[in-house]
Write an enzyme that holds these catalytic residues in place. Sequence first.
Site, PDB file in Angstrom:
ATOM      1  CG  LEU A 160      -2.711   5.786  -6.917  1.00 60.58           C
ATOM      2  CD1 LEU A 160      -1.362   5.315  -6.392  1.00 60.58           C
ATOM      3  CD2 LEU A 160      -3.362   6.739  -5.918  1.00 60.58           C
ATOM      4  NE  ARG A 161      -8.392   8.538 -12.617  1.00 62.28           N
ATOM      5  CZ  ARG A 161      -9.202   7.608 -13.079  1.00 62.28           C
ATOM      6  NH1 ARG A 161      -8.736   6.664 -13.874  1.00 62.28           N
ATOM      7  NH2 ARG A 161     -10.474   7.621 -12.797  1.00 62.28           N
ATOM      8  CG  ASP A 208     -10.386  -1.847 -13.260  1.00 64.75           C
ATOM      9  OD1 ASP A 208     -11.405  -2.530 -13.116  1.00 64.75           O
ATOM     10  OD2 ASP A 208     -10.314  -0.657 -12.922  1.00 64.75           O
ATOM     11  CG  ASP A 245     -13.470   1.170  -9.196  1.00 65.70           C
ATOM     12  OD1 ASP A 245     -12.419   1.605  -9.713  1.00 65.70           O
ATOM     13  OD2 ASP A 245     -14.487   0.889  -9.861  1.00 65.70           O
ATOM     14  N   GLY A 274     -17.219   6.919 -12.090  1.00 67.65           N
ATOM     15  CA  GLY A 274     -16.275   6.719 -11.002  1.00 67.65           C
ATOM     16  C   GLY A 274     -16.506   7.622  -9.808  1.00 67.65           C
TER      17      GLY A 274
END
Lengths: 428, 313
Positions: free
Chosen positions: A63-64, A152, A305, A324
Amino acid sequence: MKYLLKGGKVIDPANQIQEVRDVLVEDGRIVAVEKDIKAAGAEVIDLQGMIVAPGFIDMHVHLREPGFEYKEDIASGTRAAAVGGFTTLCCMPNTNPVIDSLTTASFVRERAKKSGVVNVFPIGALTKKQEGQELSAIADLVAAGCVALSDDGKPVMKSNVMRNGLEYAKMFDLPVLSHCEDLNLSQDGQMHEGYYSTIYGLRGIPAEAEDIIVGRDILLTRLTDSRLHICHISTEGALELVRQAKREGLSVTCEVTPHHLALSDELVGSYDADTKVNPPLRSSEHIAALIEAVNDGTIDCIATDHAPHQMESKDCEYALASSGISGLETAVAVCMDMINQGVLDLNRVISMFTLGPARILGLQKGSLSPKTVADITVIDPRAVKIVDPDHFYSKSKNNPFKGRELTGWPFLTMVGGRIIAREGQLVE
Amino acid sequence: MRLEQRKDLLGLRDMSREEIELILDTAVPMKDVMSRDIKKVPTLRGKAMVTVFYENSTRTRTSFEIAGKYLSADTVNLAVSTSSVQKGESLKDTIKTIEVMGFDLMVIRHSMSGTPHYVARNTRMRVINAGDGFNEHPTQALLDMFTIKEKKGTLEGLKVAIVGDILHSRVARSNIYGLTKFGCEVRVVGPSTLIPPGLEKLGVKTYYSLEQAVEDVDVVNVLRVQMERQQSGLFPSLDEYANLYMVSPERLQGAKEDVLILHPGPMNRGVEISSAAADSLNSVINEQVTNGVAVRMALLFLMMGGSKDEILA
């Protein structure tokens, strides 16, 4: 508010229901899942031809926030999730600062309550700053509501650190989510190593870079009698190792992403960096093994992901691009499309979006049992739409399915008895 | 036939045999132009081309530049290391800036595979790939093929051995794609750590022994060894490499009597090729350079100018 979801096909793997039933929702909870429910005063939503399932859970999302709000934030990411058919997300700790403390984990939970539209559970870092050296304040992370631990994106290369992490997490009954990649072997590889890396002239990452760490982590799980979950599994060899571990009775689970199921390394020949992802898109042999493992139950759940990136870090030279995919808004449609093509099984996929992740994380979610919170995902299996990232709710548009016509899209998303998305649009 | 329907030349993998033939045939009169006392023809007057090299090169850049000048195109070389890249400008912005100056064609070399493809998608200029990462170096392969065809009369059925670091070689890849389209038997030979997977699917035979690989071949194409490959642990030492793979007259005894020795340059004498081989009568290394100009003239002409018939007129 009272809703009667009428005439849809209910698929609730937790309760082994696969038939047309009505679902009555009142005051945010599920009241009944029965045939021909009559309910005075309920808003009736006709769902004939639709699939009604427990709210989908995505246990692997970036979600950054905090730190990279130019890629995504909790507000935009949870809206993308809602439109994509998800009611619950687990967010990875590679933020800035890293979610390795009570403060950051609490911040994420607070922000999610304030600005999010779906349920958000943070995942805490296994090691401080995800540096793979010292364990994070794990008890604090648990207290702040983290549901799993993971570094991760930054594989824990030191075996002793991984061993201690698994051992320590056991005290709290938390699974450790492992991004399995031997960095010494993958080096600065850009794509899966094989025929296509040869003809596209890109540095390859052998499948064994994943297999080696999957093998190591399974052995460490046996050593420590702990819980291991393999993130985004993508190789035939890793699947074989997981099968062995499961046969042995070890607590090992794994997830797969929709893009690893649907896209092969051949696609990289466009040198469009939207195809760049870690682990890389694999060859057709690995894809066949992944599909088999979905259908035979070796793989426990599907996770996106979701890795949003700003345009500048994708619209550039392939080797310089970030890895990504902004996947929350296409994951369900990609899987539904594969179901419509007869590649995947509908009941199995729904189980992997609901019961599978709920079990791994010990969440009281993923079912339509009466009295539970009404998180519901409704899918229109016949809806046809072309993927258009320009209309994403996510801030980031990096998605290799762009321009593809997919059949089977989320129709309605309900969180806590409130409709938050309908036919691809947010309801606010 | 023209090449005008093709906006860019990015690699030989996606080219048809007919397109390659057209370029090679057009290079013949171009070489004739080069041999004249007055080497300039007005064909591309008013056209503008720019070379943008993100990697060092003298011969390829100079070859493109003089090829453009012989055809009267205005040619400009962008020295990238001293310009915008150092200031943090994105490639996309650099390309746009160049485009709006009015150039018709860009020649680009880049250390990262696929970058010319990315550039081509983002500009209206025609783009020629002058080498991208390990991927392709199409004009090098075209000049190699022109040289072989000129000497042997045909490409059909020839046996060609490519020697050295195949894994990291764009010259090898473009040669493989080009030569196999003409029915050549392509063999590669080098240390096992420098051979990429999947070559058999391209119809290429792999050898680890130089002597076996050159048995009965018509052509040996020797690749340059990059020093950093040894440093990254792919082979033990340059000495050992030379002991196993240095092309020399002794090592070529099993090859055809009239075997051609090619090298894309610049050479490491005493490492991948002995001086005796490089300077032998079988060596066509200097002619490759001449032919490189002719082939690039042909390409520029076909992409910016007109048809093969016009040049003959």
